[in-house]
Design a protein around this motif. Structure first.
Motif, PDB file in Angstrom:
ATOM      1  N   GLY A 179      73.870  -7.779  30.402  1.00 56.77           N
ATOM      2  CA  GLY A 179      73.202  -7.138  31.528  1.00 56.77           C
ATOM      3  C   GLY A 179      72.804  -8.167  32.574  1.00 56.77           C
ATOM      4  N   LEU A 180      73.747  -8.993  32.970  1.00 54.29           N
ATOM      5  CA  LEU A 180      73.473 -10.130  33.845  1.00 54.29           C
ATOM      6  C   LEU A 180      73.715  -9.753  35.309  1.00 54.29           C
ATOM      7  N   PHE A 181      72.679  -9.973  36.128  1.00 56.00           N
ATOM      8  CA  PHE A 181      72.724  -9.611  37.551  1.00 56.00           C
ATOM      9  C   PHE A 181      72.145 -10.743  38.388  1.00 56.00           C
ATOM     10  N   ALA A 182      72.711 -10.937  39.566  1.00 54.66           N
ATOM     11  CA  ALA A 182      72.056 -11.723  40.610  1.00 54.66           C
ATOM     12  C   ALA A 182      71.225 -10.723  41.407  1.00 54.66           C
ATOM     13  N   VAL A 183      69.989 -11.098  41.690  1.00 52.96           N
ATOM     14  CA  VAL A 183      69.087 -10.237  42.438  1.00 52.96           C
ATOM     15  C   VAL A 183      68.628 -10.999  43.676  1.00 52.96           C
ATOM     16  N   VAL A 184      68.852 -10.392  44.821  1.00 53.88           N
ATOM     17  CA  VAL A 184      68.431 -10.983  46.087  1.00 53.88           C
ATOM     18  C   VAL A 184      67.242 -10.170  46.582  1.00 53.88           C
ATOM     19  N   ASP A 185      66.074 -10.827  46.663  1.00 57.08           N
ATOM     20  CA  ASP A 185      64.896 -10.110  47.126  1.00 57.08           C
ATOM     21  C   ASP A 185      63.908 -11.051  47.800  1.00 57.08           C
ATOM     22  N   ARG A 186      62.777 -10.499  48.183  1.00 53.13           N
ATOM     23  CA  ARG A 186      61.771 -11.219  48.942  1.00 53.13           C
ATOM     24  C   ARG A 186      60.946 -12.124  48.038  1.00 53.13           C
ATOM     25  N   ILE A 187      60.785 -13.363  48.484  1.00 58.02           N
ATOM     26  CA  ILE A 187      59.893 -14.310  47.846  1.00 58.02           C
ATOM     27  C   ILE A 187      58.767 -14.569  48.839  1.00 58.02           C
ATOM     28  N   GLY A 188      57.535 -14.371  48.418  1.00 57.83           N
ATOM     29  CA  GLY A 188      56.391 -14.582  49.299  1.00 57.83           C
ATOM     30  C   GLY A 188      55.096 -14.426  48.540  1.00 57.83           C
ATOM     31  N   ASP A 189      53.987 -14.696  49.208  1.00 58.89           N
ATOM     32  CA  ASP A 189      52.683 -14.669  48.556  1.00 58.89           C
ATOM     33  C   ASP A 189      52.074 -13.276  48.443  1.00 58.89           C
ATOM     34  N   SER A 190      52.430 -12.352  49.335  1.00 61.17           N
ATOM     35  CA  SER A 190      51.816 -11.028  49.300  1.00 61.17           C
ATOM     36  C   SER A 190      52.433 -10.168  48.198  1.00 61.17           C
ATOM     37  N   ALA A 191      51.663  -9.172  47.759  1.00 61.67           N
ATOM     38  CA  ALA A 191      52.139  -8.259  46.710  1.00 61.67           C
ATOM     39  C   ALA A 191      53.339  -7.473  47.223  1.00 61.67           C
ATOM     40  N   ASN A 192      54.376  -7.394  46.417  1.00 64.22           N
ATOM     41  CA  ASN A 192      55.596  -6.707  46.834  1.00 64.22           C
ATOM     42  C   ASN A 192      56.109  -5.790  45.736  1.00 64.22           C
ATOM     43  N   LEU A 193      55.203  -5.209  44.972  1.00 68.25           N
ATOM     44  CA  LEU A 193      55.606  -4.310  43.896  1.00 68.25           C
ATOM     45  C   LEU A 193      54.577  -3.207  43.746  1.00 68.25           C
ATOM     46  N   GLU A 194      55.049  -1.964  43.805  1.00 66.99           N
ATOM     47  CA  GLU A 194      54.243  -0.794  43.473  1.00 66.99           C
ATOM     48  C   GLU A 194      54.976  -0.061  42.363  1.00 66.99           C
ATOM     49  N   GLU A 195      54.251   0.326  41.320  1.00 67.31           N
ATOM     50  CA  GLU A 195      54.845   1.063  40.205  1.00 67.31           C
ATOM     51  C   GLU A 195      54.124   2.397  40.039  1.00 67.31           C
ATOM     52  N   VAL A 196      54.885   3.427  39.681  1.00 67.96           N
ATOM     53  CA  VAL A 196      54.333   4.747  39.419  1.00 67.96           C
ATOM     54  C   VAL A 196      54.916   5.253  38.106  1.00 67.96           C
ATOM     55  N   THR A 197      54.040   5.723  37.219  1.00 64.47           N
ATOM     56  CA  THR A 197      54.478   6.398  35.998  1.00 64.47           C
ATOM     57  C   THR A 197      54.514   7.893  36.294  1.00 64.47           C
ATOM     58  N   LEU A 198      55.662   8.508  36.088  1.00 63.90           N
ATOM     59  CA  LEU A 198      55.845   9.924  36.377  1.00 63.90           C
ATOM     60  C   LEU A 198      55.092  10.787  35.363  1.00 63.90           C
ATOM     61  N   ALA A 199      54.629  11.950  35.808  1.00 66.72           N
ATOM     62  CA  ALA A 199      53.914  12.866  34.926  1.00 66.72           C
ATOM     63  C   ALA A 199      54.817  13.375  33.806  1.00 66.72           C
ATOM     64  N   LYS A 200      56.105  13.590  34.118  1.00 67.79           N
ATOM     65  CA  LYS A 200      57.091  14.047  33.124  1.00 67.79           C
ATOM     66  C   LYS A 200      58.248  13.069  33.119  1.00 67.79           C
ATOM     67  N   ALA A 201      58.726  12.735  31.952  1.00 69.14           N
ATOM     68  CA  ALA A 201      59.917  11.895  31.829  1.00 69.14           C
ATOM     69  C   ALA A 201      61.122  12.624  32.431  1.00 69.14           C
ATOM     70  N   VAL A 202      62.052  11.829  32.928  1.00 69.56           N
ATOM     71  CA  VAL A 202      63.306  12.357  33.481  1.00 69.56           C
ATOM     72  C   VAL A 202      64.435  11.811  32.617  1.00 69.56           C
ATOM     73  N   THR A 203      65.371  12.656  32.252  1.00 67.68           N
ATOM     74  CA  THR A 203      66.518  12.245  31.453  1.00 67.68           C
ATOM     75  C   THR A 203      67.788  12.343  32.296  1.00 67.68           C
ATOM     76  N   VAL A 204      68.502  11.244  32.383  1.00 74.64           N
ATOM     77  CA  VAL A 204      69.773  11.208  33.103  1.00 74.64           C
ATOM     78  C   VAL A 204      70.881  11.520  32.100  1.00 74.64           C
ATOM     79  N   ILE A 205      71.711  12.505  32.452  1.00 73.11           N
ATOM     80  CA  ILE A 205      72.823  12.873  31.596  1.00 73.11           C
ATOM     81  C   ILE A 205      74.131  12.501  32.307  1.00 73.11           C
ATOM     82  N   PRO A 206      75.189  12.260  31.524  1.00 75.35           N
ATOM     83  CA  PRO A 206      76.465  11.894  32.158  1.00 75.35           C
ATOM     84  C   PRO A 206      77.045  13.035  33.001  1.00 75.35           C
TER      85      PRO A 206
END
Length: 162
Positions: A135-162
């Motif tokens: 599962g190897l990826f190069a990730v290009v994103d912002r590097i800086g001192d300010s917070a750059n991440l917001e996370e939300v836990t959903l009330a109900k799980a979501v299932t992805v089907i093929p």
């Protein structure tokens, strides 16, 4: 019981509200290196906000499988984020439109080999989700001192089907 969504093929048109599909579709924009290399120029809109800079990191994520259940979405308010696989293996991309500061209805996309994505600044998305090892990826994103991440836990799980 979780909500189910179906994984759809990743296309530039379907993904446009969330970011860029990075691939080599179409003819190269220019032939370079003495005619030995096709350049597919400027394939993503990178945005690192004020006070930030571009960074390239390597991520090695645990593979998942379909059906895949999740309840966590995140976004980066200060900059874009690109996931560029370092293998030709497909991976799962989960996104959601913003709904008043919270994630709206999630959508799931399944990449084709040699596709990458760039999430626009502020786009709700799932975690890096490879479907095989490594599962190897190069990730290009912002590097800086300010917070750059917001996370939300959903009330109900979501299932992805093929």
């Amino acid at each position: 019981m979780s909500v189910q969504i179906k994984a759809e093929p990743l296309t530039a048109a379907a993904f446009a509200p969330f970011g860029d599909v990075i691939d080599t579709s179409g003819a190269p924009d220019k032939i370079i290196n003495a005619g030995l290399c096709g350049r597919y120029h400027d394939r993503a809109t990178l945005d690192f906000g004020e006070g930030g800079r571009a960074g390239i990191s390597l991520f090695n994520a645990e593979p998942r499988s379909l059906p895949y259940s999740f309840d966590l979405l995140e976004r980066h308010p200060e900059g874009s984020q690109a996931f560029i696989p370092m293998t030709p293996a497909p991976f799962l991309v989960i996104v959601a439109a913003d709904a008043g500061g919270q994630p709206g209805q999630p959508r799931a996309f399944l990449t084709a080999p040699h596709q990458a994505v760039n999430f626009y600044r502020g786009t709700w998305h799932g975690v890096l989700t490879p479907l095989s090892l490594p599962g190897l990826f190069a990730v290009v994103d912002r590097i800086g001192d300010s917070a750059n991440l917001e996370e939300v836990t959903l009330a109900k799980a979501v299932t992805v089907i093929p």
